[in-house]
Design an enzyme around this catalytic site. Structure first.
Site, PDB file in Angstrom:
ATOM      1  N   LYS A 275       8.466-156.278   4.126  1.00 23.49           N
ATOM      2  CA  LYS A 275       9.232-157.592   4.210  1.00 23.49           C
ATOM      3  C   LYS A 275       8.173-158.529   4.462  1.00 23.49           C
ATOM      4  O   LYS A 275       7.478-158.372   5.452  1.00 23.49           O
ATOM      5  CB  LYS A 275      10.385-157.466   4.806  1.00 23.49           C
ATOM      6  CG  LYS A 275      11.765-156.678   4.631  1.00 23.49           C
ATOM      7  CD  LYS A 275      12.741-157.088   5.693  1.00 23.49           C
ATOM      8  CE  LYS A 275      13.765-156.173   5.434  1.00 23.49           C
ATOM      9  NZ  LYS A 275      14.205-156.549   3.995  1.00 23.49           N
ATOM     10  N   ASP A 286      19.855-154.307  11.505  1.00 22.00           N
ATOM     11  CA  ASP A 286      20.177-153.326  10.390  1.00 22.00           C
ATOM     12  C   ASP A 286      20.778-152.056  10.845  1.00 22.00           C
ATOM     13  O   ASP A 286      20.953-151.275  10.161  1.00 22.00           O
ATOM     14  CB  ASP A 286      18.557-153.035   9.539  1.00 22.00           C
ATOM     15  CG  ASP A 286      18.922-152.976   8.012  1.00 22.00           C
ATOM     16  OD1 ASP A 286      20.069-153.456   7.752  1.00 22.00           O
ATOM     17  OD2 ASP A 286      18.060-152.427   7.288  1.00 22.00           O
ATOM     18  N   ASP A 345      12.136-150.925   0.274  1.00 24.62           N
ATOM     19  CA  ASP A 345      12.994-151.881   1.013  1.00 24.62           C
ATOM     20  C   ASP A 345      14.590-151.549   0.833  1.00 24.62           C
ATOM     21  O   ASP A 345      15.287-152.332   1.479  1.00 24.62           O
ATOM     22  CB  ASP A 345      12.772-153.258   0.830  1.00 24.62           C
ATOM     23  CG  ASP A 345      13.063-154.095   2.126  1.00 24.62           C
ATOM     24  OD1 ASP A 345      13.578-153.582   3.186  1.00 24.62           O
ATOM     25  OD2 ASP A 345      13.097-155.410   1.764  1.00 24.62           O
ATOM     26  N   ARG A 349      20.725-147.885   1.354  1.00 27.74           N
ATOM     27  CA  ARG A 349      21.428-147.123   0.431  1.00 27.74           C
ATOM     28  C   ARG A 349      21.123-145.678   0.040  1.00 27.74           C
ATOM     29  O   ARG A 349      21.839-144.567   0.121  1.00 27.74           O
ATOM     30  CB  ARG A 349      21.461-147.683  -0.982  1.00 27.74           C
ATOM     31  CG  ARG A 349      20.343-147.806  -1.774  1.00 27.74           C
ATOM     32  CD  ARG A 349      20.191-148.849  -2.938  1.00 27.74           C
ATOM     33  NE  ARG A 349      19.934-150.244  -2.336  1.00 27.74           N
ATOM     34  CZ  ARG A 349      19.983-151.194  -3.138  1.00 27.74           C
ATOM     35  NH1 ARG A 349      19.956-151.193  -4.526  1.00 27.74           N
ATOM     36  NH2 ARG A 349      19.978-152.462  -2.638  1.00 27.74           N
TER      37      ARG A 349
HETATM   38  N1  BES Z   1      18.455-154.693   5.421  1.00 28.38           N
HETATM   39  C1  BES Z   1      18.198-155.267   4.184  1.00 28.38           C
HETATM   40  C2  BES Z   1      19.566-156.385   3.859  1.00 28.38           C
HETATM   41  C3  BES Z   1      19.578-157.403   4.615  1.00 28.38           C
HETATM   42  C4  BES Z   1      19.012-158.786   4.188  1.00 28.38           C
HETATM   43  C5  BES Z   1      20.362-157.339   5.657  1.00 28.38           C
HETATM   44  C6  BES Z   1      19.453-159.778   5.032  1.00 28.38           C
HETATM   45  C7  BES Z   1      20.458-158.528   6.607  1.00 28.38           C
HETATM   46  C8  BES Z   1      20.210-159.779   6.115  1.00 28.38           C
HETATM   47  C9  BES Z   1      18.238-154.165   3.173  1.00 28.38           C
HETATM   48  O1  BES Z   1      17.440-152.999   3.435  1.00 28.38           O
HETATM   49  C10 BES Z   1      17.078-154.706   1.969  1.00 28.38           C
HETATM   50  O2  BES Z   1      16.031-154.792   2.412  1.00 28.38           O
HETATM   51  N2  BES Z   1      17.617-154.913   0.585  1.00 28.38           N
HETATM   52  C11 BES Z   1      16.658-155.448  -0.200  1.00 28.38           C
HETATM   53  C12 BES Z   1      17.168-154.686  -1.488  1.00 28.38           C
HETATM   54  C13 BES Z   1      16.245-154.987  -2.773  1.00 28.38           C
HETATM   55  C14 BES Z   1      14.621-154.565  -2.218  1.00 28.38           C
HETATM   56  C15 BES Z   1      16.625-154.444  -4.028  1.00 28.38           C
HETATM   57  C16 BES Z   1      17.182-156.862  -0.368  1.00 28.38           C
HETATM   58  O3  BES Z   1      18.403-157.303  -0.271  1.00 28.38           O
HETATM   59  O4  BES Z   1      16.271-157.706  -0.750  1.00 28.38           O
HETATM   60 ZN    ZN Z   2      17.966-152.395   5.421  1.00 24.91          ZN
HETATM   61 MN    MN Z   3      15.350-153.005   3.453  1.00 20.38          MN
END
Ligand code: BES
Ligand code: ZN
Ligand code: MN
Length: 492
Positions: A275, A286, A345, A349
């Site tokens: 990230k 998280d 990332d 899921r």
């Molecule tokens: N933990 C994140 C989602 C998240 C984002 C939680 C902002 C709280 C605040 C999750 O694991 C993630 O990184 N999701 C990605 C998925 C993408 C790579 C398809 C996202 O939402 O950017």
């Molecule tokens: Zn996450």
């Molecule tokens: Mn993630």
């Protein structure tokens, strides 16, 4: 701080501050506010209302200092009577207590039971809301601050002379205390630094604080259980993953069986698909879903509903390293389905795929997962509402309605088949992601592939779990979202 109830007139309780209220437009206060008005020579009707033109607007607080008597009086505006709700009682009390805690010399506060007088609302729920507002309104995460914010208020008392209302309200104070403490515990867990909170310490917390039988599985055991998807996500971290299973069984025969599953990524760096700094900053949150289910269990152990509840957390850290799982890897999940890792990332899921499969083996009547799953959900609904999806329309509606009473808002997002198109893989049964568009729904579709036929609800709390700036309730940082609605949904 403790909330108590006393069967006494508000005037007979020796407190530093009295809190009464006014609905909007009331010129001649009735009920207890009227009694206080008379006792203080019509100061509310003649001075506050007539002269100062206090209108009772919702959330406004008129502060009346009475230095001679040594007691202060606050008049809280309740707004229009027809618009008054239980949640407003909670939020108003939180606001009142934050205002009071700034006043020097105010240690003991007494309040009337807002809403249960001319408002005609249920005294038990009114007392519960006041208690929740008072306890969560004073929450502060200051364990790492040398100078702590001292809360002067040691006692918050509800005065009620009517015996029937008193008895009901007493029950409300007890329930409210259990719920608010569960929310505050969740907030503490989420706010905790990931330096100290990793799978092992999270599991230890659950063993010591969930209040129910808790089994923790280590890496070797998780492997035996076939949870390769979960293990893949955690393999880049120096911290060993843990699978946590908490169970509550009622003494009487259970009316229904529920499994609640919380996403438990104790830190989400993104893995090799790292990230950017600004997105990573608050990723210790998280595990907000995990915190919600652990702390819900604690409340369940105290409220003792006739429902069997299992809470599950697949706890691990998503880190980039030489041992981390990689984009393009194919993993065989617990159900036997293969997953091509499109983006490391999208890890939540992948862990949930195995946790949901484990949940389904428990033969429960329904499964609810709660997860900070997608930035897409946060973009869609902001910090105001959480997303909800699932395979059972009736239960989705029921959850939304139940949560609404607790002041938590959920909004249904679609699970149209086409959202799953992006997940098609050339080499495996599914990819874990396929891009950013419609990301919350695509994640919902992904999860649904790991549930066979149990009614299932998915709560996406990515936007609501952690706030960078204070919301209208004055909450910043971890919110403890999910705890109140899960408790209500389970105990209803
Ligand atoms: N933990 C994140 C989602 C998240 C984002 C939680 C902002 C709280 C605040 C999750 O694991 C993630 O990184 N999701 C990605 C998925 C993408 C790579 C398809 C996202 O939402 O950017
Ligand atoms: Zn996450
Ligand atoms: Mn993630």
């Amino acid at each position: 701080m403790k909330v108590k109830i006393e069967k006494k007139s508000i005037l007979d309780i020796d407190a530093d501050l009295i809190i009464v209220n006014l609905f909007k437009g009331v010129k001649a206060p009735g009920g207890v506010t009227g009694i206080v008005d008379k006792a203080y020579k019509n100061i509310i009707s003649d001075f506050v209302i007539k002269q100062e033109k206090f209108e009772g607007k919702y959330g406004s607080i008129y502060q009346l200092p009475l230095p001679k008597e040594g007691k202060r009086i606050f008049i809280a505006g309740l707004g229009e009577q027809k618009d008054f709700t239980y949640s407003k009682i909670r939020d108003l009390t939180a606001k009142i207590i934050r205002t009071c805690s700034l006043l020097k010399g105010v240690k003991k506060v007494v309040t009337i039971l807002h809403g249960a007088g001319i408002g005609g609302m249920c005294p038990e729920l009114c007392a519960q809301m006041i208690t929740e507002g008072a306890i969560s309104g004073t929450y502060a995460f200051d364990k790492y601050k040398t100078e702590k914010k001292d809360n002067n208020i040691k006692e918050f008392i509800i005065a009620e002379t009517d015996n029937t209302k008193y008895k009901k309200a007493k029950q409300g104070v007890e329930t409210g205390t259990v719920i608010a403490e569960a929310v505050n515990r969740a907030r503490d867990l989420i706010n905790e630094s990931s330096q100290y909170l990793y799978p092992e310490t999270l599991a230890k917390y659950a063993v010591e604080n969930s209040g129910v039988k808790t089994t923790v599985y280590n890496k070797a055991q998780i492997k035996k259980m076939g949870m390769n998807a979960f293990l893949a996500v955690g393999q880049g971290s120096v911290h060993e993953p843990k699978f946590i299973h908490m169970e509550y069984k009622p003494e009487k025969k259970a009316k229904r069986k529920i499994a609640i599953v919380g996403k438990g990524i104790t830190f989400d760096a993104g893995g090799l698909d790292l990230k950017p700094p600004s997105s990573m900053l608050t990723m210790r949150d998280d595990m907000s879903g995990a915190a919600a289910v652990i702390c819900t269990m604690r409340a369940i152990s105290e409220l003792k509903p006739d429902v069997e509840v299992h809470a599950l957390v697949a706890a691990c850290e998503n880190m980039p390293s030489g041992s981390a799982y990689k984009p393009g890897d194919v993993i065989i999940a617990k159900t036997g389905r293969s997953i091509e890792i499109d983006n490391t990332d999208a890890e939540g899921r992948v862990t949930l795929a195995d946790a949901l499969a484990y949940a389904e083996e428990l033969n429960v009547d329904e499964i609810i997962d709660i997860a900070t799953l997608t930035g897409a959900c946060m973009v869609a609904l902001g910090t105001v509402a959480s997303g909800i999806m699932g395979n059972n329309e009736d239960k989705i509606k029921e959850f939304i309605k139940t949560a609404d009473i607790t002041g938590e808002r959920y909004w249904q997002l679609p699970m149209f088949e086409e959202y799953g198109d992006t997940l098609k893989s050339d080499i495996a049964d599914t990819k874990n992601t396929g891009g950013r568009m419609g990301g919350a729904s695509a994640a919902g579709i992904f999860l649904s592939k790991f549930i066979k036929n149990t009614p299932w609800l998915h709560l996406d709390i990515a936007g609501t779990a952690f706030l960078d700036s204070a919301n209208s309730e004055g909450i910043k940082g971890a919110t403890g979202i999910g705890v109140r609605s899960l408790i209500k949904y389970i105990t209803k």
